[in-house]
Design a protein around this motif. Sequence first.
Motif, PDB file in Angstrom:
ATOM      1  N   ILE B 108       0.858  -1.190   0.000  1.00  0.00           N
ATOM      2  CA  ILE B 108       0.000   0.000   0.000  1.00  0.00           C
ATOM      3  C   ILE B 108       0.888   1.231   0.000  1.00  0.00           C
ATOM      4  O   ILE B 108       1.950   1.241   0.621  1.00  0.00           O
ATOM      5  CB  ILE B 108      -0.953   0.001   1.221  1.00  0.00           C
ATOM      6  CG1 ILE B 108      -1.932   1.174   1.134  1.00  0.00           C
ATOM      7  CG2 ILE B 108      -0.184   0.045   2.552  1.00  0.00           C
ATOM      8  CD1 ILE B 108      -3.099   1.071   2.098  1.00  0.00           C
ATOM      9  N   LEU B 109       0.489   2.246  -0.755  1.00  0.00           N
ATOM     10  CA  LEU B 109       1.217   3.514  -0.745  1.00  0.00           C
ATOM     11  C   LEU B 109       0.263   4.563  -0.155  1.00  0.00           C
ATOM     12  O   LEU B 109      -0.801   4.835  -0.711  1.00  0.00           O
ATOM     13  CB  LEU B 109       1.639   3.924  -2.159  1.00  0.00           C
ATOM     14  CG  LEU B 109       2.541   5.161  -2.212  1.00  0.00           C
ATOM     15  CD1 LEU B 109       3.968   4.818  -1.786  1.00  0.00           C
ATOM     16  CD2 LEU B 109       2.564   5.781  -3.602  1.00  0.00           C
ATOM     17  N   GLN B 134      -0.156  10.039   9.270  1.00  0.00           N
ATOM     18  CA  GLN B 134      -1.060   9.367  10.218  1.00  0.00           C
ATOM     19  C   GLN B 134      -1.594   8.065   9.626  1.00  0.00           C
ATOM     20  O   GLN B 134      -1.814   7.084  10.340  1.00  0.00           O
ATOM     21  CB  GLN B 134      -2.210  10.310  10.587  1.00  0.00           C
ATOM     22  CG  GLN B 134      -1.733  11.534  11.363  1.00  0.00           C
ATOM     23  CD  GLN B 134      -2.740  12.670  11.359  1.00  0.00           C
ATOM     24  OE1 GLN B 134      -3.692  12.669  10.575  1.00  0.00           O
ATOM     25  NE2 GLN B 134      -2.528  13.642  12.226  1.00  0.00           N
ATOM     26  N   MET B 135      -1.761   8.042   8.316  1.00  0.00           N
ATOM     27  CA  MET B 135      -2.240   6.825   7.662  1.00  0.00           C
ATOM     28  C   MET B 135      -1.168   5.731   7.713  1.00  0.00           C
ATOM     29  O   MET B 135      -1.486   4.558   7.956  1.00  0.00           O
ATOM     30  CB  MET B 135      -2.623   7.133   6.218  1.00  0.00           C
ATOM     31  CG  MET B 135      -3.153   5.944   5.455  1.00  0.00           C
ATOM     32  SD  MET B 135      -3.715   6.522   3.847  1.00  0.00           S
ATOM     33  CE  MET B 135      -3.873   5.001   2.972  1.00  0.00           C
ATOM     34  N   VAL B 136       0.081   6.126   7.480  1.00  0.00           N
ATOM     35  CA  VAL B 136       1.167   5.147   7.585  1.00  0.00           C
ATOM     36  C   VAL B 136       1.144   4.516   8.978  1.00  0.00           C
ATOM     37  O   VAL B 136       1.196   3.290   9.130  1.00  0.00           O
ATOM     38  CB  VAL B 136       2.538   5.836   7.319  1.00  0.00           C
ATOM     39  CG1 VAL B 136       3.691   4.911   7.731  1.00  0.00           C
ATOM     40  CG2 VAL B 136       2.678   6.222   5.852  1.00  0.00           C
ATOM     41  N   ALA B 137       1.031   5.365   9.983  1.00  0.00           N
ATOM     42  CA  ALA B 137       1.016   4.871  11.371  1.00  0.00           C
ATOM     43  C   ALA B 137      -0.177   3.944  11.593  1.00  0.00           C
ATOM     44  O   ALA B 137      -0.071   2.929  12.305  1.00  0.00           O
ATOM     45  CB  ALA B 137       0.984   6.045  12.337  1.00  0.00           C
ATOM     46  N   ALA B 138      -1.304   4.286  10.979  1.00  0.00           N
ATOM     47  CA  ALA B 138      -2.509   3.468  11.152  1.00  0.00           C
ATOM     48  C   ALA B 138      -2.312   2.085  10.536  1.00  0.00           C
ATOM     49  O   ALA B 138      -2.656   1.065  11.147  1.00  0.00           O
ATOM     50  CB  ALA B 138      -3.709   4.171  10.529  1.00  0.00           C
ATOM     51  N   VAL B 139      -1.765   2.035   9.322  1.00  0.00           N
ATOM     52  CA  VAL B 139      -1.564   0.731   8.667  1.00  0.00           C
ATOM     53  C   VAL B 139      -0.581  -0.101   9.477  1.00  0.00           C
ATOM     54  O   VAL B 139      -0.767  -1.300   9.687  1.00  0.00           O
ATOM     55  CB  VAL B 139      -1.040   0.883   7.212  1.00  0.00           C
ATOM     56  CG1 VAL B 139      -0.989  -0.473   6.521  1.00  0.00           C
ATOM     57  CG2 VAL B 139      -1.913   1.838   6.412  1.00  0.00           C
ATOM     58  N   LYS B 140       0.452   0.550   9.962  1.00  0.00           N
ATOM     59  CA  LYS B 140       1.462  -0.170  10.747  1.00  0.00           C
ATOM     60  C   LYS B 140       0.841  -0.766  12.015  1.00  0.00           C
ATOM     61  O   LYS B 140       1.090  -1.919  12.360  1.00  0.00           O
ATOM     62  CB  LYS B 140       2.609   0.762  11.115  1.00  0.00           C
ATOM     63  CG  LYS B 140       3.749   0.020  11.813  1.00  0.00           C
ATOM     64  CD  LYS B 140       4.913   0.954  12.091  1.00  0.00           C
ATOM     65  CE  LYS B 140       5.838   0.411  13.178  1.00  0.00           C
ATOM     66  NZ  LYS B 140       6.466  -0.865  12.851  1.00  0.00           N
ATOM     67  N   ILE B 162       4.372  -1.371   3.637  1.00  0.00           N
ATOM     68  CA  ILE B 162       3.832  -0.001   3.704  1.00  0.00           C
ATOM     69  C   ILE B 162       4.742   1.014   3.022  1.00  0.00           C
ATOM     70  O   ILE B 162       5.919   1.153   3.371  1.00  0.00           O
ATOM     71  CB  ILE B 162       3.627   0.427   5.166  1.00  0.00           C
ATOM     72  CG1 ILE B 162       2.775  -0.598   5.917  1.00  0.00           C
ATOM     73  CG2 ILE B 162       2.994   1.823   5.235  1.00  0.00           C
ATOM     74  CD1 ILE B 162       2.741  -0.382   7.420  1.00  0.00           C
ATOM     75  N   GLY B 163       4.161   1.721   2.093  1.00  0.00           N
ATOM     76  CA  GLY B 163       4.914   2.751   1.376  1.00  0.00           C
ATOM     77  C   GLY B 163       4.369   4.136   1.636  1.00  0.00           C
ATOM     78  O   GLY B 163       3.241   4.312   2.097  1.00  0.00           O
ATOM     79  N   ALA B 164       5.227   5.107   1.370  1.00  0.00           N
ATOM     80  CA  ALA B 164       4.818   6.506   1.435  1.00  0.00           C
ATOM     81  C   ALA B 164       5.576   7.241   0.347  1.00  0.00           C
ATOM     82  O   ALA B 164       6.539   6.715  -0.212  1.00  0.00           O
ATOM     83  CB  ALA B 164       5.138   7.103   2.804  1.00  0.00           C
ATOM     84  N   ASP B 189       7.824   1.381   5.172  1.00  0.00           N
ATOM     85  CA  ASP B 189       8.847   0.399   4.800  1.00  0.00           C
ATOM     86  C   ASP B 189       9.590   0.847   3.550  1.00  0.00           C
ATOM     87  O   ASP B 189      10.746   0.537   3.365  1.00  0.00           O
ATOM     88  CB  ASP B 189       8.194  -0.961   4.513  1.00  0.00           C
ATOM     89  CG  ASP B 189       7.460  -1.512   5.730  1.00  0.00           C
ATOM     90  OD1 ASP B 189       8.059  -1.516   6.814  1.00  0.00           O
ATOM     91  OD2 ASP B 189       6.277  -1.897   5.589  1.00  0.00           O
ATOM     92  N   PHE B 190       8.866   1.491   2.663  1.00  0.00           N
ATOM     93  CA  PHE B 190       9.517   1.980   1.444  1.00  0.00           C
ATOM     94  C   PHE B 190       8.960   3.356   1.072  1.00  0.00           C
ATOM     95  O   PHE B 190       7.864   3.729   1.503  1.00  0.00           O
ATOM     96  CB  PHE B 190       9.356   0.973   0.291  1.00  0.00           C
ATOM     97  CG  PHE B 190       7.973   0.878  -0.293  1.00  0.00           C
ATOM     98  CD1 PHE B 190       7.613   1.585  -1.433  1.00  0.00           C
ATOM     99  CD2 PHE B 190       7.000   0.063   0.286  1.00  0.00           C
ATOM    100  CE1 PHE B 190       6.336   1.487  -1.976  1.00  0.00           C
ATOM    101  CE2 PHE B 190       5.718  -0.047  -0.252  1.00  0.00           C
ATOM    102  CZ  PHE B 190       5.394   0.680  -1.391  1.00  0.00           C
ATOM    103  N   ILE B 191       9.782   4.072   0.304  1.00  0.00           N
ATOM    104  CA  ILE B 191       9.427   5.429  -0.117  1.00  0.00           C
ATOM    105  C   ILE B 191       9.561   5.502  -1.627  1.00  0.00           C
ATOM    106  O   ILE B 191      10.523   4.985  -2.193  1.00  0.00           O
ATOM    107  CB  ILE B 191      10.404   6.462   0.510  1.00  0.00           C
ATOM    108  CG1 ILE B 191      10.317   6.468   2.036  1.00  0.00           C
ATOM    109  CG2 ILE B 191      10.187   7.868  -0.072  1.00  0.00           C
ATOM    110  CD1 ILE B 191       9.039   7.039   2.610  1.00  0.00           C
TER     111      ILE B 191
END
Lengths: 222, 311, 116
Positions: B108-109, B134-140, B162-164, B189-191
């Motif tokens: 997911i990005l 905040q979404m990254v933190a939520a998925v994590k 998890i990507g951003a 995890d990745f950018i």
Amino acid sequence: MVVGEQKPLEEILEMIEPYDRLILAGCKGCVAVCAAGGEREVRFLASAIKTARKAQGREIEIREVTLERQCDPEYVEQIRPFVGQYQAILSLACGVGVQFMAEHYRQIPALPGLNTTFVGGAERQGVWVERCQCCGQCVLHLTGGICPITRCSKSLLNGPCGGSSNGRCEIDPEVPCGWQLILDRLKELGQLERYLEIIPPKDWSLSRDGGPRKVQREDLMR
Amino acid sequence: MKEGFKSNSRLERILKAGHFAVTGECGPPRGADPEAIRKKGELLKGCVDAVNVTDCQTAVVRMSSLSSCLILKEMGFDPILQMVTRDRNRIAIQSDILGAAALGINNILCLTGDHQKAGDHPQAKNVFDIDSIQMVAAVKAMRDEGKFMNGEELTVRPRLFIGAAENPFADPFEIRHLRLAKKVKAGADFIQTQCIFNVKRFKEWMKRVVDMGLHEKVFILAGITPLKSVGMARYMKNMVPGMDVPDEVIERLKGVPKEKQGEEGVRIAIETIQELKEVEGVHGVHIMAIEWEEKVREIVEGAGLFPRPEI
Amino acid sequence: MRLECPPNVKVIRVPCSGRVESFHLLKAFESGVDGVFVAGCLEGECHFLIGNLQAKRRVNYVKGVLKAIGINPERLQMYNLSAAMGSRFAEICWEMTEKVKRLGPNPVKTGRGKEV
């Protein structure tokens, strides 16, 4: 202050089309300060409406009145003695005033003469800008006194997004990037390290998203 | 799922095996046509380790990212589901995350998304309940702690890589690596970065990233977009906020006849990849060939990244 | 110098064109006047610096209002001339008179409906 802007005259004229006896009610609060619905605007709009109607060969009687505030029952009540003689109330207050009129005088319609636009202030004479979204949980202490909810077009709590360019927002080069403003200010305050903290998701239940809100002060209630 | 892995993602395996990763992009169609996705998929087949599927990019309505991801998954791809917070509140986001994981999506990005004002429905109400960090933190939290944003437990955890995104070319430059640090702290995890045309500035940014040691905590894939023409280069420079297309690039394209500009654009992309391969902390490239997917293979081959490792 | 002005023009003297409020202009039309012009000083020569520029903005604003309520905004004009330009003043009076005659009476008096 609550900033408002008069609706286009064409729209107002259409709204009052069915009526020949009207109360035009201004408000000496916020909308007077932002030159949208105070005494002067009442006087001007009354003249414009009467002129328009005369030109159509159908005169209208307008009772001009500007209340201290339309958001307090004691002032709203001031028109009660003569309200029965009129067919509608055209309020130049913000949306609050219009609704208070509607709640107090149930026999005739209360019509909005303004579009209530935002909570803001005067940037300079004749220019008003938005500053507050009334989110119900102020974060200004975290963001250098600049509101991310209002000033960032995406209300980001951990901005700026990738569209910030030369201090401008991606939605419009005329709009400053709220997060650029916040970062500049944090730097001025020597608090840039704050930026590294992740601000957690906001509790929107305290904003309008939690339904209509109410503030109650037991100590002041009678 | 293998030991030591967070997901079943092919991209995760490639990156953890130390390969220089290649991801591609597929923009869904403005209609209910699955063939449009399959056609793009055919062009990318064998060229990429994973493929991003955009989520109503530039705030223009398109087929949903999740459905398009599924179509690509059926073709054997490892899709990266892009998800913007512009159109979904935390209820919808978490629900879609569970759904995606249940359907076998592994990546997911997390994005905030372009504002709708420049999109095709500027009258829309936006959401922005949470932001991308905040979404990254939520998925994590959903994946690693099995918890929803409200702290309540969920049943089966969504195993997502998890990507951003990060844009080294947006302003203010001095905090761009710090913003990346926040995304890493939140659990990325990745950018994948914005398209790079100004390699010099990208390197400056990367240096700051490496100085902070972020490249050891997150896999960074550098964004590449081949330019089709001088017109496209100018458009990106002037009309896309946060895009940095230096004049040298425009001059270089102008230096060749119009019908050769595309070729030159592809050459620039290949050279950029070759240069980026040497930059410390860059773990791969993300090729966004906007409506030009047929050039991806040529670029990947030209950059010496073909064939992709079997893993 | 005696210049002939049309007898239908009524001059209202103000200390500066910046003293003219939007409301004054509108009120004139409400009361049935067929045309109004504001004669301000030449631009850049306002004794109060920006009075004539403010007047111009107000005239433009009221023109918009007139259009919205169905009165031809041509009935309202702003001119800039100095105190020494008496003959120009007379000329403008004639010009405005001609213009207003062409437009006919202010619909406020006839009730004939929107003219624009």
